[in-house]
Scaffold this motif. Structure first.
Motif, mmCIF file in Angstrom:
data_model
loop_
_atom_site.group_PDB
_atom_site.id
_atom_site.type_symbol
_atom_site.label_atom_id
_atom_site.label_comp_id
_atom_site.label_asym_id
_atom_site.label_seq_id
_atom_site.Cartn_x
_atom_site.Cartn_y
_atom_site.Cartn_z
ATOM 1 N N SER A 45 1.017 -1.188 -0.061
ATOM 2 C CA SER A 45 -0.123 0.222 -0.050
ATOM 3 C C SER A 45 0.844 1.190 0.041
ATOM 4 O O SER A 45 1.742 1.205 0.738
ATOM 5 N N GLY A 46 0.582 2.156 -1.066
ATOM 6 C CA GLY A 46 1.378 3.267 -1.070
ATOM 7 C C GLY A 46 0.305 4.557 -0.921
ATOM 8 O O GLY A 46 -0.196 4.740 0.118
ATOM 9 N N PHE A 47 0.306 5.432 -2.005
ATOM 10 C CA PHE A 47 -0.899 6.268 -1.832
ATOM 11 C C PHE A 47 -2.068 5.681 -1.819
ATOM 12 O O PHE A 47 -2.341 4.699 -2.580
ATOM 13 N N ARG A 48 -3.071 6.424 -1.133
ATOM 14 C CA ARG A 48 -4.430 5.963 -1.123
ATOM 15 C C ARG A 48 -5.278 7.211 -1.581
ATOM 16 O O ARG A 48 -5.131 8.402 -1.219
ATOM 17 N N THR A 49 -6.403 6.880 -2.502
ATOM 18 C CA THR A 49 -7.429 8.035 -2.631
ATOM 19 C C THR A 49 -8.453 7.896 -1.429
ATOM 20 O O THR A 49 -8.204 6.891 -0.776
ATOM 21 N N GLU A 50 -9.193 8.864 -0.990
ATOM 22 C CA GLU A 50 -10.059 8.878 -0.041
ATOM 23 C C GLU A 50 -10.830 7.758 -0.198
ATOM 24 O O GLU A 50 -11.308 7.039 0.840
ATOM 25 N N ALA A 51 -11.446 7.494 -1.430
ATOM 26 C CA ALA A 51 -12.293 6.280 -1.785
ATOM 27 C C ALA A 51 -11.744 5.022 -1.358
ATOM 28 O O ALA A 51 -12.515 4.263 -0.662
ATOM 29 N N HIS A 52 -10.447 4.621 -1.832
ATOM 30 C CA HIS A 52 -9.805 3.510 -1.439
ATOM 31 C C HIS A 52 -9.766 3.406 0.062
ATOM 32 O O HIS A 52 -9.682 2.197 0.514
ATOM 33 N N ASN A 53 -9.138 4.410 0.805
ATOM 34 C CA ASN A 53 -8.959 4.272 2.197
ATOM 35 C C ASN A 53 -10.370 3.925 2.982
ATOM 36 O O ASN A 53 -10.429 3.077 3.860
ATOM 37 N N GLN A 54 -11.350 4.628 2.364
ATOM 38 C CA GLN A 54 -12.837 4.390 3.057
ATOM 39 C C GLN A 54 -13.193 2.737 2.842
ATOM 40 O O GLN A 54 -13.675 2.222 3.597
ATOM 41 N N TYR A 55 -12.786 2.401 1.478
ATOM 42 C CA TYR A 55 -13.070 0.945 1.090
ATOM 43 C C TYR A 55 -12.103 -0.076 2.124
ATOM 44 O O TYR A 55 -12.972 -0.976 2.571
ATOM 45 N N LEU A 56 -11.181 0.289 2.290
ATOM 46 C CA LEU A 56 -10.202 -0.744 3.322
ATOM 47 C C LEU A 56 -10.937 -0.354 4.554
ATOM 48 O O LEU A 56 -10.905 -1.431 5.395
ATOM 49 N N LYS A 57 -11.065 0.771 4.982
ATOM 50 C CA LYS A 57 -11.870 0.748 6.196
ATOM 51 C C LYS A 57 -13.192 -0.055 6.683
ATOM 52 O O LYS A 57 -13.416 -0.688 7.453
#
Length: 123
Positions: A45-57
């Motif tokens: 995991s490197g850069f994350r978009t807000e959408a991908h960060n929310q998906y992970l959460k």
């Protein structure tokens, strides 16, 4: 210029080319750590978009709304053995990193100055 990594290794899975948004100082420090480590590093995991960060959460992963990944200041590096964990952490510290998170399958590292320095934590 990075010797050991390509920008695409840091892409958020939902946006091709987003690895270009990584902080250049962070990437140089990580490249130095890779030189010291002497073995390949796999970025999980490197850069994350807000959408991908929310998906992970939403999937139950540790993904803070204040994640340093959102700023391009962090990476998770695959690491699954105790010997590699020691060597990798040693290399990261020698390269100047002072924020390191240790999980069973990866090591998190960041240079986020908005967060407390000189910490090693577990997940």
């Amino acid at each position: 210029m990075m010797k050991y990594f390509k920008y695409h290794e840091f892409d958020s899975p939902d946006v091709d080319g987003s690895g270009q948004m990584m902080d250049s100082e962070f990437l140089q420090m990580l490249d130095t750590a890779r030189e010291i480590y002497g073995k390949p590093m796999t970025i999980t995991s490197g850069f994350r978009t807000e959408a991908h960060n929310q998906y992970l959460k939403d999937q139950g992963y540790s993904a803070s709304p204040k994640s340093s990944h959102l700023k391009g200041l962090a990476a998770d590096i695959k690491c699954t053995t105790s010997a590699d964990r020691w060597d990798l952490i040693d290399s990261l510290i020698k390269a100047g990193f002072n924020r390191i998170g240790v999980a069973k399958t990866f090591i998190h590292v960041d240079i986020d100055e908005d967060k407390t320095p000189f910490l090693i934590w577990t997940y």
